[in-house]
Write a protein that holds these residues in place. Structure first.
Motif, PDB file in Angstrom:
ATOM      1  N   ALA A  85       6.824   0.660   4.282  1.00  0.00           N
ATOM      2  CA  ALA A  85       6.425  -0.696   3.887  1.00  0.00           C
ATOM      3  C   ALA A  85       7.618  -1.639   3.924  1.00  0.00           C
ATOM      4  O   ALA A  85       7.506  -2.798   4.357  1.00  0.00           O
ATOM      5  CB  ALA A  85       5.815  -0.658   2.489  1.00  0.00           C
ATOM      6  N   THR A  86       8.787  -1.179   3.492  1.00  0.00           N
ATOM      7  CA  THR A  86       9.994  -2.002   3.578  1.00  0.00           C
ATOM      8  C   THR A  86      10.330  -2.318   5.024  1.00  0.00           C
ATOM      9  O   THR A  86      10.674  -3.458   5.376  1.00  0.00           O
ATOM     10  CB  THR A  86      11.156  -1.266   2.911  1.00  0.00           C
ATOM     11  OG1 THR A  86      10.811  -0.990   1.549  1.00  0.00           O
ATOM     12  CG2 THR A  86      12.425  -2.098   2.956  1.00  0.00           C
ATOM     13  N   VAL A  87      10.227  -1.284   5.877  1.00  0.00           N
ATOM     14  CA  VAL A  87      10.525  -1.495   7.304  1.00  0.00           C
ATOM     15  C   VAL A  87       9.533  -2.453   7.917  1.00  0.00           C
ATOM     16  O   VAL A  87       9.896  -3.341   8.716  1.00  0.00           O
ATOM     17  CB  VAL A  87      10.517  -0.144   8.025  1.00  0.00           C
ATOM     18  CG1 VAL A  87      10.698  -0.337   9.518  1.00  0.00           C
ATOM     19  CG2 VAL A  87      11.613   0.766   7.477  1.00  0.00           C
ATOM     20  N   GLN A  88       8.248  -2.330   7.534  1.00  0.00           N
ATOM     21  CA  GLN A  88       7.236  -3.229   8.103  1.00  0.00           C
ATOM     22  C   GLN A  88       7.489  -4.675   7.673  1.00  0.00           C
ATOM     23  O   GLN A  88       7.390  -5.609   8.491  1.00  0.00           O
ATOM     24  CB  GLN A  88       5.854  -2.757   7.652  1.00  0.00           C
ATOM     25  CG  GLN A  88       4.712  -3.577   8.247  1.00  0.00           C
ATOM     26  CD  GLN A  88       3.363  -3.040   7.816  1.00  0.00           C
ATOM     27  OE1 GLN A  88       3.291  -2.085   7.048  1.00  0.00           O
ATOM     28  NE2 GLN A  88       2.302  -3.656   8.303  1.00  0.00           N
ATOM     29  N   HIS A  89       7.821  -4.877   6.411  1.00  0.00           N
ATOM     30  CA  HIS A  89       8.125  -6.231   5.948  1.00  0.00           C
ATOM     31  C   HIS A  89       9.361  -6.785   6.653  1.00  0.00           C
ATOM     32  O   HIS A  89       9.418  -7.971   7.031  1.00  0.00           O
ATOM     33  CB  HIS A  89       8.337  -6.200   4.423  1.00  0.00           C
ATOM     34  CG  HIS A  89       8.635  -7.540   3.835  1.00  0.00           C
ATOM     35  ND1 HIS A  89       7.731  -8.575   3.801  1.00  0.00           N
ATOM     36  CD2 HIS A  89       9.786  -8.031   3.255  1.00  0.00           C
ATOM     37  CE1 HIS A  89       8.281  -9.638   3.236  1.00  0.00           C
ATOM     38  NE2 HIS A  89       9.531  -9.331   2.892  1.00  0.00           N
ATOM     39  N   TRP A  90      10.355  -5.885   6.853  1.00  0.00           N
ATOM     40  CA  TRP A  90      11.574  -6.312   7.555  1.00  0.00           C
ATOM     41  C   TRP A  90      11.274  -6.693   8.998  1.00  0.00           C
ATOM     42  O   TRP A  90      11.791  -7.689   9.511  1.00  0.00           O
ATOM     43  CB  TRP A  90      12.575  -5.155   7.489  1.00  0.00           C
ATOM     44  CG  TRP A  90      13.693  -5.213   8.473  1.00  0.00           C
ATOM     45  CD1 TRP A  90      14.777  -6.001   8.440  1.00  0.00           C
ATOM     46  CD2 TRP A  90      13.811  -4.411   9.648  1.00  0.00           C
ATOM     47  NE1 TRP A  90      15.588  -5.770   9.519  1.00  0.00           N
ATOM     48  CE2 TRP A  90      15.006  -4.778  10.282  1.00  0.00           C
ATOM     49  CE3 TRP A  90      13.025  -3.431  10.215  1.00  0.00           C
ATOM     50  CZ2 TRP A  90      15.423  -4.203  11.462  1.00  0.00           C
ATOM     51  CZ3 TRP A  90      13.445  -2.835  11.391  1.00  0.00           C
ATOM     52  CH2 TRP A  90      14.634  -3.222  12.007  1.00  0.00           C
ATOM     53  N   ARG A  91      10.399  -5.940   9.652  1.00  0.00           N
ATOM     54  CA  ARG A  91      10.016  -6.285  11.031  1.00  0.00           C
ATOM     55  C   ARG A  91       9.288  -7.628  11.084  1.00  0.00           C
ATOM     56  O   ARG A  91       9.495  -8.405  12.020  1.00  0.00           O
ATOM     57  CB  ARG A  91       9.126  -5.181  11.607  1.00  0.00           C
ATOM     58  CG  ARG A  91       9.859  -3.872  11.901  1.00  0.00           C
ATOM     59  CD  ARG A  91       8.882  -2.818  12.341  1.00  0.00           C
ATOM     60  NE  ARG A  91       9.553  -1.563  12.641  1.00  0.00           N
ATOM     61  CZ  ARG A  91       8.915  -0.414  12.917  1.00  0.00           C
ATOM     62  NH1 ARG A  91       7.585  -0.399  12.905  1.00  0.00           N
ATOM     63  NH2 ARG A  91       9.598   0.671  13.181  1.00  0.00           N
ATOM     64  N   HIS A  92       8.420  -7.851  10.104  1.00  0.00           N
ATOM     65  CA  HIS A  92       7.662  -9.099  10.101  1.00  0.00           C
ATOM     66  C   HIS A  92       8.601 -10.303   9.964  1.00  0.00           C
ATOM     67  O   HIS A  92       8.395 -11.343  10.613  1.00  0.00           O
ATOM     68  CB  HIS A  92       6.645  -9.064   8.954  1.00  0.00           C
ATOM     69  CG  HIS A  92       5.793 -10.294   8.883  1.00  0.00           C
ATOM     70  ND1 HIS A  92       4.757 -10.540   9.781  1.00  0.00           N
ATOM     71  CD2 HIS A  92       5.837 -11.360   8.021  1.00  0.00           C
ATOM     72  CE1 HIS A  92       4.200 -11.701   9.479  1.00  0.00           C
ATOM     73  NE2 HIS A  92       4.826 -12.221   8.416  1.00  0.00           N
ATOM     74  N   GLN A  93       9.630 -10.166   9.140  1.00  0.00           N
ATOM     75  CA  GLN A  93      10.565 -11.274   8.950  1.00  0.00           C
ATOM     76  C   GLN A  93      11.420 -11.524  10.194  1.00  0.00           C
ATOM     77  O   GLN A  93      11.777 -12.670  10.491  1.00  0.00           O
ATOM     78  CB  GLN A  93      11.462 -10.988   7.748  1.00  0.00           C
ATOM     79  CG  GLN A  93      10.759 -11.103   6.399  1.00  0.00           C
ATOM     80  CD  GLN A  93      11.716 -10.879   5.253  1.00  0.00           C
ATOM     81  OE1 GLN A  93      12.760 -10.251   5.422  1.00  0.00           O
ATOM     82  NE2 GLN A  93      11.354 -11.397   4.073  1.00  0.00           N
TER      83      GLN A  93
ATOM     84  N   PRO B  84       0.837  -1.212   0.000  1.00  0.00           N
ATOM     85  CA  PRO B  84       0.000   0.000   0.000  1.00  0.00           C
ATOM     86  C   PRO B  84       0.874   1.264   0.000  1.00  0.00           C
ATOM     87  O   PRO B  84       1.915   1.311   0.633  1.00  0.00           O
ATOM     88  CB  PRO B  84      -0.814  -0.129   1.301  1.00  0.00           C
ATOM     89  CG  PRO B  84      -0.794  -1.593   1.621  1.00  0.00           C
ATOM     90  CD  PRO B  84       0.522  -2.100   1.144  1.00  0.00           C
ATOM     91  N   GLY B  85       0.404   2.266  -0.696  1.00  0.00           N
ATOM     92  CA  GLY B  85       1.154   3.527  -0.756  1.00  0.00           C
ATOM     93  C   GLY B  85       2.084   3.617  -1.947  1.00  0.00           C
ATOM     94  O   GLY B  85       2.631   4.686  -2.221  1.00  0.00           O
ATOM     95  N   THR B  86       2.287   2.501  -2.686  1.00  0.00           N
ATOM     96  CA  THR B  86       3.164   2.534  -3.863  1.00  0.00           C
ATOM     97  C   THR B  86       2.443   3.258  -4.991  1.00  0.00           C
ATOM     98  O   THR B  86       1.237   3.049  -5.197  1.00  0.00           O
ATOM     99  CB  THR B  86       3.547   1.117  -4.287  1.00  0.00           C
ATOM    100  OG1 THR B  86       4.147   0.448  -3.170  1.00  0.00           O
ATOM    101  CG2 THR B  86       4.530   1.147  -5.439  1.00  0.00           C
ATOM    102  N   GLN B  87       3.140   4.112  -5.682  1.00  0.00           N
ATOM    103  CA  GLN B  87       2.526   4.839  -6.784  1.00  0.00           C
ATOM    104  C   GLN B  87       3.483   4.882  -7.963  1.00  0.00           C
ATOM    105  O   GLN B  87       4.704   4.846  -7.807  1.00  0.00           O
ATOM    106  CB  GLN B  87       2.126   6.256  -6.368  1.00  0.00           C
ATOM    107  CG  GLN B  87       3.279   7.137  -5.919  1.00  0.00           C
ATOM    108  CD  GLN B  87       2.793   8.538  -5.586  1.00  0.00           C
ATOM    109  OE1 GLN B  87       1.635   8.871  -5.803  1.00  0.00           O
ATOM    110  NE2 GLN B  87       3.685   9.361  -5.077  1.00  0.00           N
ATOM    111  N   ALA B  88       2.858   4.923  -9.172  1.00  0.00           N
ATOM    112  CA  ALA B  88       3.604   4.996 -10.423  1.00  0.00           C
ATOM    113  C   ALA B  88       3.288   6.328 -11.091  1.00  0.00           C
ATOM    114  O   ALA B  88       2.126   6.754 -11.128  1.00  0.00           O
ATOM    115  CB  ALA B  88       3.228   3.841 -11.342  1.00  0.00           C
TER     116      ALA B  88
END
Length: 838
Positions: free
Chosen positions: A296-304, A220-224
């Protein structure tokens, strides 16, 4: 312990406490070092995993940017091929507009991402379009800011509207909202060689649909974003849309050196820290950008790392618990020792501070037993009893005071006294120089928990200077009160709230109010409403400006009489500079105003009398002069008779000159002869007067030397009146100059605001003591009062005329002869004409 003793340093237990403290510190340091080592390793691992996550997401974003660039390049290449084909067909054959609309519609069938195609001339007129459009004209400078395209395809910024007709109807200043298109332009020529413009309206929504499909699996939050190279937004997809056509030149992408593709991050953006990847199109001025929130990168990193971090945190907690237990055991051993050392230090410190306090206090501080015998005293005892403080132990305080005060001091220490709080008394003691000093003594009983009296604690303060100052203050206040009461002017004092604090008897007499009717009240409580409002308004003006206020008022007294009063108000200030009150002084000027009115009426009557009598005297004088002239003519054969008529004629001439001067003076003072001010060069007036007096100069063989300068001397003057002044001064100079002499007339401008004319003769001159007297009416110099004529009014009239001009005439001392200075302001210095002399 005496307050004069210095407590010994309590340092004997410090080495032992230091050793205990070192043991607990070593335990704590070892445990913390192990914790920090494990924590540092964990942080290094966590940081490395975060960096791997960032690189992985950046590579993914770069892949998305490459795909978006390929899709956008394909769309724009297809559009370019279609425009090239249309341009080729336009040049090969001459078709009608209906045929061209059919051909445009045919090519539009194969371009699903293009809204419409249009053919325009270079003036912006739509020649053909799909769908068929009404005859409209397009502002090409607004649609294509970069200019009309040649045979290459030009990509223009996003434009509002679904079609050219809708775009043409929009005002340039209307907000860019709603649907729009991306203009693709290509220049071409018809078969006849006419330059035209082919235009494709690319639908940005078609690009956005593909972009959204590509971002479905993104966080979420990614934009092109699809941008022009100058930063203009053409299409976008994401959760934070921005208006199409917005210029994003401040985007972090454009702060980097230009390159074909790249990735950045995390960088600060308007939506927070983000990872960024971009790719520039090879054949079009386009940039494809993909942004992903760094969160979002930080959240994915925390989840791992959630599992490994939990296991690591548990190990750290166990190690911390073991370290805490070992440290607390070592800490417990030194706690008792520290508390004992602190108590020793606190006791020694308090005793030292108490000793210094006893020495520095300027008052006498003492403590006695239950019978009043002194047990403890500070150094002030030396000055009070003329003996060292060490000898005060066991003495009674009443032994050092004068006999008249001993009973009062002894009563302070009686156990059966009813006063259980602070007991006070005032006593007299002998001073070191034989003088008597006054002490304020305060004593407090000290009791134990059972209520038994253990002694007294007290202090004594020398108040001799304070009592003397209070006495002087009372005397000064009494003197001030007497001065106010004796002052004949009404005086009042008002505080900052407008309440009256003090008034004197003259104020009571003028206002007709007693003191008890005024003190503590405001003006509105006893004055009429209109007078009270005026009173308060002047007080506000005084407090606002800080300058004294003076005004007049009409006072209606309670007995019905009215008086005219001049009121003066002055702001009183405290030593800090803040206003503390208002001093009001009133002066009854009723009689003064009446006297002024009478004086003005008398002066007016005098001027009218002089004017009338002058007119009445001229008629008989004219008759006398006429008969005397006739007598002189007819008695020419009788010398004695002719001499008598000549004497009568000369006396009549002098009498007529006096009457004319009196009439002229009356005109000036009564404002009958109005002044007419004009802008003139005073040099012209001086030359005219000099020419007028030439016969008199030649008769006395005198030379008039003019020094008038070469620069104009402009002033606002009444030419006739100013010429009268010059004529009078020059005539006097001619009259009293010796034959064959010279008279000097100089004109100059000594400063930028004034003009000066100087007349110098070489006659008998004027004594210094008479330089001002000669300008008074009927006054002449003692050196010229020889029967040569003159009424003594000429210089008086000259001074009044110069005063009406805003100038001045004065006589100055000279070594031989007389010197007159005539000064008047320049025309530039006078903003308005001076009023006539009143």
């Amino acid at each position: 312990m005496s307050p004069h003793d210095t407590p010994p340093p309590a340092t004997a237990t410090r080495p032992r406490a230091g050793l205990l403290h070192q043991a607990s510190s070593r335990v704590l340091a070892g445990g913390l070092a192990l914790l920090l080592a494990i924590l540092g390793s964990a942080l290094a691992l966590v940081w490395r995993e975060l960096e791997h996550a960032r690189q992985r997401d950046s590579q993914h974003l770069q892949l998305l940017a490459d795909v978006l660039d390929a899709q956008a390049s394909q769309v724009f290449d297809s559009s370019r091929l279609a425009l090239d084909s249309l341009a080729h067909g336009l040049q090969q054959s001459a078709l009608t507009l209906e045929r061209w609309e059919t051909l445009l519609d045919y090519h539009l069938q194969s371009l699903p991402y293009v809204r419409s195609l249009a053919l325009l001339d270079l003036k912006g007129n739509v020649l053909a379009s799909t769908p068929a459009a009404e005859a409209v004209r397009i502002d090409l400078q607004r649609l294509l800011p970069a200019g009309v395209a040649d045979e290459r395809m030009l990509v223009a910024p996003w434009a509002p509207g679904r079609s050219l007709s809708e775009y043409a109807r929009r005002a340039p200043s209307s907000p860019a909202a709603g649907a729009g298109f991306i203009p693709l332009a290509r220049g071409a020529r018809t078969a006849q060689g006419q330059p035209v413009l082919l235009l494709a309206l690319l639908n940005p929504d078609a690009l956005a649909i593909y972009q959204r499909q590509l971002l479905d699996a993104s966080p979420p939050g990614t934009q092109a974003l699809l941008l022009l190279e100058d930063g203009t937004l053409l299409s976008q997809a994401g959760d934070t849309p921005q208006p199409l056509g917005t210029n994003l030149r401040l985007h972090p992408l454009f702060t980097q050196p230009p390159s074909h593709k790249g990735r950045l991050g995390p960088l600060p953006t308007p939506h927070g820290d983000s990872l960024l990847a971009w790719r520039r199109a090879a054949s079009h001025p386009l940039v494809s950008v993909v942004e992903q929130p760094y969160a979002a990168t930080v959240q994915h990193w925390r989840h791992q790392l959630r599992g490994p971090l939990a296991f690591m945190a548990l190990g750290l907690l166990l190690l911390a618990a073991m370290t805490t237990i070992a440290w607390r055991n070592a800490r417990a051993r030194e706690q008792a020792q520290r508390e004992r050392d602190e108590a020793v230090h606190a006791t020694a410190r308090r005793e030292q501070e108490l000793s210094l306090l006893f020495k520095s206090v300027q008052e006498l501080i003492f403590r006695t037993d239950a019978h009043g015998a002194i047990r403890l005293v500070n150094a002030r005892w030396q000055e009070l009893a003329q003996q060292p403080p060490e000898l005060a132990r066991g003495r009674q305080l009443h032994e050092v005071v004068l006999p008249d005060s001993r009973e009062a001091v002894a009563a302070l220490f009686r156990p059966g006294s009813a006063a259980e709080g602070v007991r006070t008394a005032q006593a007299l003691v002998p001073g070191p120089g034989g003088e008597t000093r006054t002490l304020d003594i305060s004593v407090v009983p000290l009791r134990d928990r059972a209520g038994r009296l253990r002694g007294f604690a007290g202090s004594a303060m020398d108040v001799t200077a304070l009592l003397a100052a209070q006495q002087r203050l009372h005397e000064q206040l009494d003197l001030t009160r007497q001065l106010l009461d004796a002052n004949p002017l009404p005086i009042g004092l008002v505080d900052m709230q407008g309440r009256f604090l003090s008034i004197n008897p003259a104020w009571e007499e003028l206002m007709g109010l007693r003191r008890e009717q005024v003190l503590g009240l405001r003006s509105v409580d006893f004055l009429p409403l209109q007078e009270a409002q005026a009173w308060d308004a002047h007080n506000d003006e005084l407090l606002h400006t800080g300058e004294p206020v003076r005004y007049q008022e009409r006072l209606q007294r309670p007995d019905g009489s009215a008086r005219h009063v001049q009121v003066t108000k002055v702001c009183l200030r405290a030593p800090s500079g803040k206003p503390s009150g208002v001093l009001v002084v009133k002066m009854d000027i009723t009689d003064f105003l009446a006297a002024c009115t009478l004086a003005q009426r008398a002066a007016h009557t005098q001027r009218e009398f002089v004017a009338n009598i002058s007119h009445e005297l001229r008629t008989p004088l004219q008759s006398i002069l006429g008969f005397s002239e006739l007598g002189v003519a007819r008695a020419s054969a009788h010398a004695k008779l002719a001499g008598m008529f000549e004497t009568i004629h000369g006396a009549g001439q002098r009498m007529l000159a006096l009457v004319n001067d009196l009439l002229d003076l009356a005109k000036i003072e009564s404002n009958i002869g109005a002044f007419h001010f004009q802008r003139h060069d005073v040099r012209d007036i001086a030359e005219a007067v000099a020419a007028e007096l030439q016969p008199q100069l030649q008769g006395r063989q005198l030379q008039l030397r003019l020094q008038l300068g070469s620069e104009p001397l402009q002033a606002k003057i009444d030419p006739a009146r100013f010429a009268q002044v010059l004529r009078n001064v020059l005539a006097n100079a001619i009259k009293f100059s010796p034959p064959g002499g010279a008279i000097d007339l100089d004109a100059s401008q000594p400063d930028p605001i004034s003009i000066r004319l100087s007349v110098r003769d070489h006659g008998p001159g004027i004594p210094p003591a008479e330089l001002e007297n000669i300008f008074q009416a009927f006054e002449q110099s003692s050196l010229t009062r020889d029967g040569s004529g003159g009424t003594g009014l000429g210089l008086t009239i000259c001074r009044k005329i110069m005063a009406s001009h805003g100038g001045h005439i004065a006589a100055a001392p000279a070594p031989d002869g007389a010197l007159f200075h005539i000064t008047l302001p320049t025309a530039e210095h006078i903003n308005t004409m001076p009023a006539p002399l009143q």
